[in-house]
Structure formats: structure tokens, C-alpha cells
Scaffold this motif. Structure first.
Motif: not given
Length: 448
Positions: A153-154, A359-369, A388-393
């Protein structure tokens, strides 16, 4: 993912509004976050535009999970119907939220690389069972930490777009850097006000930041009649019905008002609109002023200062060892890109989205914001909070909640037609897109 990996924290990069909301959402799901912030305090980027008023009200810029985290601290939510400045947002909400997170937030921690432990981007073997390794620099030097997932979220604030119409810096742009800024100036600061008062300033850009800069400089000109303060507003495209946003039809009234204020500056003679101008070069005249030359050979009258507000782009350099699925144009996640691609439409309205689109091919990596939008504009805090609500879920294994939409976004009240064209007529001829082509707008009594 094995048990030892699950015990690791989720690393959140950036302690801005969306990064801090991500941490709050993870805590709500009993997942431990670790927020890494490059600056010395929460919301370091927001603080750099502390003088700018948001076009969203307080009710639209706070996250429900964050409010729950703040409640035991005695925090009182500001009046939801009022509009905070960037400084208000940072001091009255974001820093208190970071303080409530305590040791889960680390400052002066600059992430320099992210990968899978023991696996560069080439290697497939047991890739998804490996934790992530994050390299960072801080007061103690270089270090590395491990994580079960990474939420970036940079933002994009550190990488503003250049003036050049080709996406590259214009020739000579760096050589006149002393006359150029890439931020909306704070005219309440005496030294900054003196820099622009009585001067001719070129503003390059067509978004909310450009509207704000044009309107602020027009106000300066009104307050100092006779000193010669004037704006040359440079637009890469022709002027159409969407140029100034939704106006009174925008469901975020303050956002609509920004465009109307910029239009009023032109109508009132405080700004001249130069359309269809793609900057190719900067040069100095004999008095040291800046002359802008277009890619079509046009040269504009000299100006004293230049404000470049051509959007932002994501810094992907430290993510090079991850397998990201990014759209080749926008540098946004491939599933999200069609919703925000200005080549397809110029609506500021974007449907709420979540883990599926992020989602990305790399599991459990998310670019947000903002970073999730790549080079696209029109991002709203509400959009990031839903992300981020969705990602955390999803990280908690609750796919039902992750894929459920829990947000309705306000519309801009305008669509600009079929996409990125230099002239309104080209959009009309192309047809298609997300909506009808815009009408030509009349400014100052003449069709432009």
C-alpha cells in the motif's frame, strides 16, 4: 503454506490511509500485521499535501475496522459532513490510528526488495510453501524479515509523471528544475506565495490536482490585482464536456466544484487554456524564464514557473522478484485494469472490487490503494478500504466475504466517451466506449 509460515505476520508496506486500514482489517481477522513505513510518521505522503482539502467528507475517509480499533483510545470521529484537509486527515485520524497499532508500525523502514525465501522469480519448486522475505533499510542499516503475505500500500506519491507528452521527461525538463514543481503549491506559505505572486505560471495537467492549482493561482491573481499573476493552463487534449469533471452532477459535490472553479478561472480571464499541446521541450529565454515547445512545433510565451500535474506511476523496482500480473499499459492488476482503463472510457466511476481483481500469479501478494491503479486516476479512499476488507477476508480463508461487495461508490456524474483522444471529435467518431461521446464545451463565449 505450512504452520510455521502461518505464524508469521502479514507485512503491509506503507502507513498511509489504505495501509493502516489493511492492518486494522487484519487484526479484525486475528491476523498479525507488521506495517513498514519509509517516513518518520504515519501518512508521510499525505502530510506533503497537508494544505489541500479533500473532496470526500470525513464519513468517506475513515474505515469501520479502524474506527473500532480507535474507539477504546477515546478517539472522537470528526463531523462526518465536513471536509478535512490532508493535514487534518493525518493528524486527527491516521496518526492516532498508527498510535493505536503501536509496535505493529515501524517508521523509517524503507523496503528495498521482496521475494520468496530461497526462490527467485524463476524457480517453481515449492514456491507457495515458502514465506516471503522482505529486505529493508532502517536506522540500524540493512535487515530482512519474513512474512506469510505481503500487502503493498505504498502508493505512487514518490513517482510523479513528467511533463513530456510521450511519458518521458521533456527535453530540458531536468535542466530547468529550479523553475518546476510536481506538487500543488501551498500559497499560504509566504515563500511559496512570493514564488508565484506577480508571475506567469504554466500548469500542465487535466485532473483534480490541476483544477486545484489553477483555481488557487486564480484566487491569488484576484487578491493581488495589478501584479500580473496569470496562468497558462496546458491540456494535452481538446476541451470537451468531461474536461472539468461532473460539475453539479457529481455525487461528490466538492469534487465537482474543483472543475467548476478551474473553468471559472478561464472564464474570468485569470487563466488561458492551451489545448492539444503535448510538451516536447523546455528552454530558457534570455531572462531565464521558461519557454515550452510542443511536439507539434508550437512555442508558448515564456513563463516564470511550471507546475507539472500529470499523474503518478507505481514504483515496481523493489517487487522485481515477484510474479506479478500487471496490465501492460496501466501497470495495474490485469483483472482490475479494464475497470479503470482511460483508453476504454473516461468515467471516474469505478465499480467496487476486491481480491478477485487484485490477485497475481504470486499467491498472497496484493497491490492495494493508489498503487493498485497503476497509472490510472480517480482513486477514492472508499475504494481502498473495500479492497483491504476483501484481501483480509481472503487471507483469513473467508472466500465468501472476500468475494462479496460491501460498498456503493458515488458516481462522477460525467462520462467522457470512448477514451484517450486528442480531440473531442475523434472520440465521437470512434463511438463505443462506456458511454456517449462528450459535447464540446463553451468557455469564455467561444467553442474550444
Amino acid at each position: 503454506m505450512n504452520a510455521s509460515t502461518e505464524a508469521l505476520p502479514v507485512v503491509v508496506i506503507g502507513a498511509g490511509p489504505i495501509g493502516l486500514a489493511a492492518a486494522a482489517r487484519l487484526i479484525e481477522r486475528d491476523i498479525e500485521p507488521l506495517v513498514l513505513e519509509a517516513g518518520p510518521a504515519a501518512a508521510s505522503a499525505v502530510r506533503e499535501w497537508s494544505h489541500v482539502r479533500l473532496f470526500s467528507t470525513w464519513s468517506e475517509v475513515t474505515d469501520p475496522a479502524a474506527e473500532k480499533l480507535l474507539s477504546p483510545t477515546g478517539w472522537v470521529k470528526p463531523d462526518g459532513a465536513t471536509y478535512p484537509s490532508g493535514g487534518d486527515w493525518a493528524e486527527l485520524y491516521l496518526q492516532p490510528l498508527a498510535d493505536a497499532l503501536g509496535g505493529r508500525v515501524r517508521y523509517d523502514a524503507t523496503v528495498t526488495g521482496v521475494s520468496r525465501a530461497g526462490r527467485d522469480r524463476i524457480v517453481d519448486a515449492d514456491r507457495e510453501t515458502r514465506p516471503f522475505v522482505i529486505h529493508l533499510t532502517g536506522p540500524g542499516g540493512e535487515e530482512r524479515i519474513f512474512a506469510r503475505a505481503v500487502i503493498d500500500a505504498s502508493g505512487t506519491w514518490s513517482t510523479p509523471g513528467p511533463a513530456g507528452g510521450s511519458g518521458l521527461a521533456a527535453l530540458g525538463e531536468k535542466a530547468v528544475a529550479d523553475r518546476v514543481t510536481y506538487r500543488v503549491p501551498d500559497l499560504e506559505v509566504p515563500a511559496v506565495r512570493a514564488r508565484y505572486a506577480g508571475k506567469r505560471t504554466a500548469v500542465i495537467g487535466s485532473g483534480a490536482s490541476a483544477f486545484t492549482a489553477v483555481a488557487c493561482l486564480a484566487d491569488l491573481a484576484k487578491s493581488e490585482v495589478g501584479r500580473g499573476t496569470h496562468v497558462t493552463w496546458i491540456l494535452r487534449r481538446g476541451i470537451s464536456g468531461s474536461t472539468f469533471g461532473g460539475g453539479e452532477a457529481d455525487r461528490l459535490p466538492a469534487r465537482g466544484a474543483l472543475g467548476l472553479a478551474a473553468k471559472a478561472a478561464v472564464d474570468g480571464g485569470y487563466a488561458d487554456a492551451v489545448t492539444g499541446f503535448r510538451t516536447g521541450a523546455f528552454a530558457r529565454d534570455g531572462d531565464g524564464r521558461v519557454v515550452l515547445a510542443g511536439e507539434d512545433g508550437r512555442r508558448l510565451d515564456p513563463v516564470d514557473e511550471v507546475i507539472v500535474l500529470t499523474g503518478f506511476r507505481p514504483d515496481l523496482t523493489f517487487l522485481g522478484e515477484l510474479r506479478l500480473g500487471l496490465d501492460e499499459r496501466l501497470q495495474a492488476p490485469v483483472e482490475l485494469a479494464p475497470l479503470i482503463d482511460p483508453n476504454q472510457h473516461s468515467c471516474g466511476t469505478v465499480h467496487p472490487h476486491g481480491v478477485k481483481e487484485l490477485s497475481h500469479p504470486e499467491k498472497d501478494v496484493y497491490l492495494v490503494g493508489m498503487k493498485s491503479y497503476g497509472r490510472a486516476p480517480t482513486f477514492l479512499a472508499l475504494t481502498g478500504y473495500e479492497q483491504v476488507r476483501s484481501v483480509a477476508a481472503a487471507l483469513a480463508g473467508d472466500r465468501g466475504a472476500a468475494e462479496r461487495v460491501e460498498l456503493t461508490l458515488p458516481e462522477t456524474g460525467v462520462c467522457g466517451g470512448a477514451g484517450l483522444f486528442d480531440e473531442p471529435e475523434a472520440a465521437e467518431q470512434a463511438g463505443g466506449g462506456c458511454c456517449a461521446a462528450p459535447a464540446t464545451l463553451t468557455i469564455g463565449g467561444a467553442g474550444v
